[in-house]
Design a protein around this motif. Structure first.
Motif, PDB file in Angstrom:
ATOM      1  N   ALA A 303       0.916  -1.411  -0.001  1.00 14.04           N
ATOM      2  CA  ALA A 303       0.092   0.029  -0.128  1.00 14.04           C
ATOM      3  C   ALA A 303       0.754   1.176  -0.275  1.00 14.04           C
ATOM      4  O   ALA A 303       0.660   2.280  -0.723  1.00 14.04           O
ATOM      5  N   ASN A 304       1.862   1.260   0.812  1.00 13.34           N
ATOM      6  CA  ASN A 304       2.751   2.434   0.870  1.00 13.34           C
ATOM      7  C   ASN A 304       3.560   2.621  -0.527  1.00 13.34           C
ATOM      8  O   ASN A 304       3.679   3.848  -0.951  1.00 13.34           O
ATOM      9  N   SER A 305       3.990   1.583  -1.184  1.00 17.03           N
ATOM     10  CA  SER A 305       4.507   1.778  -2.363  1.00 17.03           C
ATOM     11  C   SER A 305       3.701   2.188  -3.257  1.00 17.03           C
ATOM     12  O   SER A 305       4.041   3.178  -4.167  1.00 17.03           O
ATOM     13  N   ALA A 306       2.173   2.257  -3.388  1.00 20.70           N
ATOM     14  CA  ALA A 306       1.276   2.400  -4.309  1.00 20.70           C
ATOM     15  C   ALA A 306       1.140   4.103  -3.967  1.00 20.70           C
ATOM     16  O   ALA A 306       0.744   4.921  -4.832  1.00 20.70           O
ATOM     17  N   GLY A 307       0.799   4.120  -2.574  1.00 19.45           N
ATOM     18  CA  GLY A 307       0.714   5.526  -2.169  1.00 19.45           C
ATOM     19  C   GLY A 307       1.998   6.674  -2.324  1.00 19.45           C
ATOM     20  O   GLY A 307       1.577   7.625  -2.884  1.00 19.45           O
ATOM     21  N   ILE A 308       3.298   5.765  -2.341  1.00 20.78           N
ATOM     22  CA  ILE A 308       4.443   6.678  -2.811  1.00 20.78           C
ATOM     23  C   ILE A 308       4.384   6.956  -4.238  1.00 20.78           C
ATOM     24  O   ILE A 308       4.734   8.078  -4.449  1.00 20.78           O
ATOM     25  N   LEU A 309       3.870   5.935  -4.864  1.00 17.30           N
ATOM     26  CA  LEU A 309       4.062   6.130  -6.318  1.00 17.30           C
ATOM     27  C   LEU A 309       3.036   7.291  -6.898  1.00 17.30           C
ATOM     28  O   LEU A 309       3.297   8.172  -7.700  1.00 17.30           O
ATOM     29  N   SER A 310       1.754   7.324  -6.101  1.00 21.30           N
ATOM     30  CA  SER A 310       0.776   8.314  -6.700  1.00 21.30           C
ATOM     31  C   SER A 310       1.046   9.794  -6.252  1.00 21.30           C
ATOM     32  O   SER A 310       0.991  10.496  -6.922  1.00 21.30           O
ATOM     33  N   VAL A 311       1.533   9.801  -4.869  1.00 23.22           N
ATOM     34  CA  VAL A 311       1.991  11.151  -4.272  1.00 23.22           C
ATOM     35  C   VAL A 311       3.117  11.758  -5.071  1.00 23.22           C
ATOM     36  O   VAL A 311       3.087  12.877  -5.614  1.00 23.22           O
ATOM     37  N   VAL A 312       4.274  10.867  -5.180  1.00 20.08           N
ATOM     38  CA  VAL A 312       5.229  11.600  -6.075  1.00 20.08           C
ATOM     39  C   VAL A 312       4.932  11.656  -7.484  1.00 20.08           C
ATOM     40  O   VAL A 312       5.562  12.608  -8.119  1.00 20.08           O
ATOM     41  N   ASN A 313       4.231  10.789  -7.855  1.00 17.57           N
ATOM     42  CA  ASN A 313       3.951  10.979  -9.451  1.00 17.57           C
ATOM     43  C   ASN A 313       3.265  12.098  -9.485  1.00 17.57           C
ATOM     44  O   ASN A 313       3.417  12.955 -10.434  1.00 17.57           O
ATOM     45  N   LEU A 360      10.664   0.802  -1.559  1.00 17.56           N
ATOM     46  CA  LEU A 360      10.190   2.064  -1.476  1.00 17.56           C
ATOM     47  C   LEU A 360      11.153   3.159  -1.997  1.00 17.56           C
ATOM     48  O   LEU A 360      10.329   4.072  -2.617  1.00 17.56           O
ATOM     49  N   ILE A 361      12.390   3.393  -1.818  1.00 18.63           N
ATOM     50  CA  ILE A 361      13.111   4.352  -2.327  1.00 18.63           C
ATOM     51  C   ILE A 361      12.810   4.371  -3.989  1.00 18.63           C
ATOM     52  O   ILE A 361      12.722   5.346  -4.633  1.00 18.63           O
ATOM     53  N   PHE A 362      12.934   3.237  -4.636  1.00 16.14           N
ATOM     54  CA  PHE A 362      12.865   3.295  -6.112  1.00 16.14           C
ATOM     55  C   PHE A 362      11.477   3.267  -6.296  1.00 16.14           C
ATOM     56  O   PHE A 362      11.201   3.893  -7.616  1.00 16.14           O
ATOM     57  N   ALA A 363      10.649   3.051  -5.471  1.00 19.79           N
ATOM     58  CA  ALA A 363       9.227   3.302  -5.855  1.00 19.79           C
ATOM     59  C   ALA A 363       8.821   4.799  -5.874  1.00 19.79           C
ATOM     60  O   ALA A 363       8.086   5.404  -6.761  1.00 19.79           O
ATOM     61  N   PHE A 364       9.820   5.688  -4.997  1.00 15.37           N
ATOM     62  CA  PHE A 364       9.556   7.041  -4.983  1.00 15.37           C
ATOM     63  C   PHE A 364       9.968   7.515  -6.445  1.00 15.37           C
ATOM     64  O   PHE A 364       9.429   8.396  -7.000  1.00 15.37           O
ATOM     65  N   PHE A 365      11.303   6.975  -7.014  1.00 13.91           N
ATOM     66  CA  PHE A 365      11.599   7.545  -8.379  1.00 13.91           C
ATOM     67  C   PHE A 365      10.980   7.168  -9.467  1.00 13.91           C
ATOM     68  O   PHE A 365      10.488   8.010 -10.399  1.00 13.91           O
ATOM     69  N   SER A 366      10.179   5.898  -9.322  1.00 15.71           N
ATOM     70  CA  SER A 366       9.115   5.526 -10.336  1.00 15.71           C
ATOM     71  C   SER A 366       8.214   6.137 -10.518  1.00 15.71           C
ATOM     72  O   SER A 366       7.582   6.700 -11.441  1.00 15.71           O
ATOM     73  N   GLY A 367       7.431   6.764  -9.061  1.00 18.08           N
ATOM     74  CA  GLY A 367       6.363   7.560  -9.360  1.00 18.08           C
ATOM     75  C   GLY A 367       6.689   9.017  -9.889  1.00 18.08           C
ATOM     76  O   GLY A 367       5.981   9.640 -10.315  1.00 18.08           O
ATOM     77  N   PHE A 368       7.903   9.469  -9.453  1.00 20.73           N
ATOM     78  CA  PHE A 368       8.428  10.757 -10.242  1.00 20.73           C
ATOM     79  C   PHE A 368       8.496  10.815 -11.558  1.00 20.73           C
ATOM     80  O   PHE A 368       7.868  11.565 -12.318  1.00 20.73           O
TER      81      PHE A 368
END
Length: 466
Positions: A303-313, A360-368
């Protein structure tokens, strides 16, 4: 030099100014004279509406398991429902733009129509067990409704802020991603087979009300409109922020029709780039949570990875929109595509290492990277081809997402079935690097080919009054 003025239908005086390249600007009318209120509202209202419809794409992956259990669908069924949604969400962009610019469909009517279709989309996946009915309801009707809203919101910003559209477009576009955050957590922690109908019905009503209320105030500016406080022939004398943005991203040399834009070769290139980058982005949105669960990460990490992806996206769209005003759209776009590509390999690496923190770190960059390219294309299109036909021109560019949805979602699922996540994520990274290379060939048509610097403030050859 003539300075006579003439009032428009509402009695507001304006002038039409032509620069040395033949580009015409309609000046003299303030936003408040046209709208009755500040044009800033044409940023905030589209932003809110975009947040409302973000639940369709960015939260859907978190609801798939419950939908599969409740309706007896396979994973392939749920992926193809989203793929059909993507097809129609992007596919209606061109006809919506064409109808708006022909006067057949007003911005307000497009938003109201989209809000009703969005409600029908959620009612379909709530009440229909038959996957084909769900595809028609959520995929076709919900996708078309989302497309009406998305294309109208994005083009509204570009029309009202021609002198500094990067940051504004990025801000509005960002709402389409991080607006889904509350729904992601609802679907992960308060959504099951006992309450799914109630939850989905309430979300559908919520989207209907929010989009309809925002859309009621939508209104396009007149053709060729330019803000009264910025002289289009002397924009270097504007405030520092506006002058810098226009120097890096000068106005189009003319108002290109769709046929003329296609003939430049730049609109087809933008289309190809959007196909590739959006495909990788949709792949990440569709499979990041399933991959996290597949490698053994718990529901909180998923859930956090999806949340990170959407927020940073979403936040990334606003940040890169702002950066594009400083760096130029092309440079910012290449930077984003590279981040998107390398982050796909990073997610794969972290997952195979079973390292939750790194994941989660790379989920951040993927979302960005997976969202920030959208406002770049939305800004590049009017930068290159003008605002008057932007709804149609950008509709053509954004239609590339039709193809992206097929290989990012449905075909991505097939690749995973055949080669596993290793093959799929590796391929996604490689094709992103190919896109970054192709982006080097972007250029503003009408300006000298190969020029390193575009001369600002072309001198007027006429300053005529209509």
């Amino acid at each position: 030099m003539s300075t006579t003025e003439q009032p428009d239908a509402a009695g507001i005086a304006y002038r039409e100014v032509t620069d040395s390249m033949g580009r015409m600007y309609r000046v003299g009318e303030s936003d408040r004279e046209i709208l009755g209120y500040s044009r800033k509202l044409m940023v905030y209202l589209p932003w809110v509406a975009m947040m409302a419809i973000s639940v369709f794409e960015y939260a859907y992956g978190s609801a798939e398991d419950v939908l599969s259990s409740a309706h007896g669908w396979t994973q392939s069924n749920t992926f193809w429902i989203l793929s059909v949604w993507t097809f129609f969400q992007a596919g209606v962009s061109f006809p919506t733009g064409w109808m708006r610019e022909k006067g057949i469909l007003t911005a307000r009517r497009a938003m109201l129509t989209g809000s009703v279709l969005a409600l029908l989309g959620f009612l379909a996946i709530s009440h229909f067990h038959n996957v084909w009915l769900a595809i028609v309801g959520f995929g076709v009707l919900g996708g078309a409704g989302s497309g009406f809203v998305y294309s109208t919101c994005i083009n509204m910003v570009g029309k009202w802020f021609p002198e500094k559209r990067g940051g504004k477009t990025g801000f509005v576009n960002g709402g389409f991603a991080y607006g889904s955050l509350p729904f992601i957590f609802i679907f992960n922690f308060a959504f099951d087979t006992s309450n799914y109908k109630t939850v989905l019905d309430l979300i559908g009503v919520f989207v209907l009300v929010v989009v309809a209320l925002c859309g009621w105030f939508f209104k396009d500016p007149p053709k060729n409109w330019w803000p009264a406080e910025v002289d289009p022939l002397k924009y270097a004398q504007a405030n520092k922020k506006t002058a810098r943005s226009l120097a890096k991203n000068p106005p189009a040399t003319k108002q290109y029709t769709p046929i003329e834009a296609l003939k430049t070769g730049q609109l087809p290139l933008i289309w190809v780039l959007l196909v590739i980058t959006a495909g990788v982005s949709i792949f990440g949105i569709s499979f990041q949570v399933p991959f996290a669960k597949d490698v053994g990460f718990g529901p909180l990490v998923a859930a956090n990875s999806a949340g990170i992806l959407s927020v940073v996206n979403g936040v990334g769209r606003g940040v890169v929109g702002w950066l594009s005003d400083l760096w130029g759209r092309k440079t910012a776009l290449i930077f984003v595509i590279l981040v998107l590509g390398f982050s796909q390999w990073g997610i794969l690496w972290a997952g195979n290492m079973n390292n939750e923190a790194l994941f989660l770190i790379f989920a951040f960059f993927s979302g960005f990277g997976g969202g920030a390219f959208y406002p770049m294309f939305a800004s590049l299109t009017p930068d290159y081809f003008g605002e008057n036909n932007n709804a149609t021109n950008y509709g053509i560019a954004y239609s590339g997402k039709v193809v992206s949805g097929l290989f990012g979602g449905g075909i991505g699922s097939m690749v995973i079935d055949r080669w596993g996540y290793d093959g799929a994520y590796t391929t996604a990274g490689v094709i992103s690097l190919v896109a970054a290379g192709l982006a080097l060939f972007l250029r503003n048509p009408g300006y000298p080919r190969g020029s390193r610097k575009i001369e600002p403030n072309p001198q007027p050859i006429s300053r005529e009054v209509v």
